[in-house]
Design a protein around this motif. Sequence first.
Motif, PDB file in Angstrom:
ATOM      1  N   ARG A  80      44.605  39.416  52.748  1.00 38.23           N
ATOM      2  CA  ARG A  80      43.628  39.733  51.697  1.00 38.23           C
ATOM      3  C   ARG A  80      43.761  38.769  50.526  1.00 38.23           C
ATOM      4  O   ARG A  80      42.766  38.370  49.909  1.00 38.23           O
ATOM      5  CB  ARG A  80      43.813  41.179  51.228  1.00 38.23           C
ATOM      6  CG  ARG A  80      43.402  42.201  52.296  1.00 38.23           C
ATOM      7  CD  ARG A  80      43.674  43.620  51.852  1.00 38.23           C
ATOM      8  NE  ARG A  80      42.815  43.999  50.733  1.00 38.23           N
ATOM      9  CZ  ARG A  80      42.928  45.171  50.093  1.00 38.23           C
ATOM     10  NH1 ARG A  80      43.849  46.059  50.471  1.00 38.23           N
ATOM     11  NH2 ARG A  80      42.125  45.445  49.084  1.00 38.23           N
ATOM     12  N   LEU A  81      45.001  38.356  50.219  1.00 36.56           N
ATOM     13  CA  LEU A  81      45.225  37.388  49.140  1.00 36.56           C
ATOM     14  C   LEU A  81      44.608  36.040  49.516  1.00 36.56           C
ATOM     15  O   LEU A  81      43.932  35.408  48.698  1.00 36.56           O
ATOM     16  CB  LEU A  81      46.725  37.248  48.888  1.00 36.56           C
ATOM     17  CG  LEU A  81      47.164  36.602  47.566  1.00 36.56           C
ATOM     18  CD1 LEU A  81      46.665  37.408  46.368  1.00 36.56           C
ATOM     19  CD2 LEU A  81      48.683  36.483  47.526  1.00 36.56           C
ATOM     20  N   ALA A  82      44.797  35.625  50.789  1.00 31.70           N
ATOM     21  CA  ALA A  82      44.235  34.357  51.266  1.00 31.70           C
ATOM     22  C   ALA A  82      42.706  34.403  51.288  1.00 31.70           C
ATOM     23  O   ALA A  82      42.036  33.374  51.119  1.00 31.70           O
ATOM     24  CB  ALA A  82      44.765  34.039  52.661  1.00 31.70           C
ATOM     25  N   ALA A  83      42.149  35.607  51.461  1.00 33.42           N
ATOM     26  CA  ALA A  83      40.689  35.758  51.484  1.00 33.42           C
ATOM     27  C   ALA A  83      40.089  35.740  50.076  1.00 33.42           C
ATOM     28  O   ALA A  83      38.865  35.816  49.922  1.00 33.42           O
ATOM     29  CB  ALA A  83      40.319  37.052  52.196  1.00 33.42           C
ATOM     30  N   GLY A  84      40.963  35.646  49.062  1.00 30.15           N
ATOM     31  CA  GLY A  84      40.451  35.515  47.694  1.00 30.15           C
ATOM     32  C   GLY A  84      40.536  36.768  46.839  1.00 30.15           C
ATOM     33  O   GLY A  84      40.075  36.771  45.693  1.00 30.15           O
ATOM     34  N   GLU A  85      41.108  37.840  47.359  1.00 28.87           N
ATOM     35  CA  GLU A  85      41.236  39.049  46.538  1.00 28.87           C
ATOM     36  C   GLU A  85      42.304  38.832  45.472  1.00 28.87           C
ATOM     37  O   GLU A  85      43.284  38.111  45.680  1.00 28.87           O
ATOM     38  CB  GLU A  85      41.586  40.261  47.411  1.00 28.87           C
ATOM     39  CG  GLU A  85      40.438  40.677  48.316  1.00 28.87           C
ATOM     40  CD  GLU A  85      40.680  42.026  48.961  1.00 28.87           C
ATOM     41  OE1 GLU A  85      40.906  43.007  48.216  1.00 28.87           O
ATOM     42  OE2 GLU A  85      40.649  42.096  50.207  1.00 28.87           O
ATOM     43  N   ALA A  86      42.111  39.444  44.333  1.00 28.92           N
ATOM     44  CA  ALA A  86      43.026  39.254  43.203  1.00 28.92           C
ATOM     45  C   ALA A  86      44.354  39.960  43.453  1.00 28.92           C
ATOM     46  O   ALA A  86      44.386  41.076  43.993  1.00 28.92           O
ATOM     47  CB  ALA A  86      42.399  39.802  41.920  1.00 28.92           C
ATOM     48  N   TYR A 145      54.312  36.892  41.543  1.00 27.07           N
ATOM     49  CA  TYR A 145      53.265  35.920  41.227  1.00 27.07           C
ATOM     50  C   TYR A 145      53.498  35.435  39.803  1.00 27.07           C
ATOM     51  O   TYR A 145      53.519  36.232  38.866  1.00 27.07           O
ATOM     52  CB  TYR A 145      51.904  36.601  41.378  1.00 27.07           C
ATOM     53  CG  TYR A 145      50.716  35.839  40.839  1.00 27.07           C
ATOM     54  CD1 TYR A 145      50.588  34.468  41.010  1.00 27.07           C
ATOM     55  CD2 TYR A 145      49.706  36.520  40.166  1.00 27.07           C
ATOM     56  CE1 TYR A 145      49.473  33.792  40.525  1.00 27.07           C
ATOM     57  CE2 TYR A 145      48.588  35.865  39.683  1.00 27.07           C
ATOM     58  CZ  TYR A 145      48.479  34.493  39.864  1.00 27.07           C
ATOM     59  OH  TYR A 145      47.389  33.829  39.377  1.00 27.07           O
ATOM     60  N   LYS A 147      51.900  33.748  37.026  1.00 28.90           N
ATOM     61  CA  LYS A 147      50.529  33.398  36.650  1.00 28.90           C
ATOM     62  C   LYS A 147      50.481  32.268  35.626  1.00 28.90           C
ATOM     63  O   LYS A 147      49.685  31.342  35.746  1.00 28.90           O
ATOM     64  CB  LYS A 147      49.815  34.634  36.095  1.00 28.90           C
ATOM     65  CG  LYS A 147      48.349  34.401  35.803  1.00 28.90           C
ATOM     66  CD  LYS A 147      47.630  35.683  35.455  1.00 28.90           C
ATOM     67  CE  LYS A 147      46.136  35.443  35.288  1.00 28.90           C
ATOM     68  NZ  LYS A 147      45.405  36.690  34.978  1.00 28.90           N
TER      69      LYS A 147
END
Length: 197
Positions: A80-86, A145, A147
């Motif tokens: 889901r992270l790779a798919a662009g979800e925050a 993460y 940021k």
Amino acid sequence: LAKSRMTYDDWKKLMEENIVLRSMRQTYVGGNVHVSPNAIAAEYAARKDKLRTPERVNVFAFALEDDANFEAGYAAFTNRLAAGEAFEKLARESSVDAMADAGGDYGFIEPAAVLAPALAEAVAALKDGAVSPPVALGSKRYVLYRKATEPAKALTLRDVREQIEAELHAREADRLYASWIARLRAAAVVRTFDPLR
């Protein structure tokens, strides 16, 4: 008073002595403490290199239980992270960390002061915008993460004027108090008597 095993007269005398002592200290010490702007500037100049805000890092954490379901949960998270979800959204939905309700956001922190050593080391190894591999800690595995980074910066005299003035005021008050007590001791006459003679 009963718990302290004091009579009312004993308590009253103690309070009177404390009031007299505070009044005398204010007269001989507090009223004579002065900190000049030049002293503040000189103290700032002497300590300027040490007067800095530390580097702070905006850290987000995602945690899963370290059990048989971890691999499936971690795979779903990374997909889901790779798919662009925050990261924040995923943390809010699935994390078991204490900061999950805040999207895993620990804010700008000094990692070594706030996080467990293993997590702080993982954050230190990351660049801004990077996500760590899972880090085992207790019964959980954490993904961190990094940021953003707020670099260390020198504090100006304006930033620390009140702090330095308070320190110099306390130091001068201690010096005057010690001097006052030394004068009282020098002027006092102490006689001792041997009751056996």
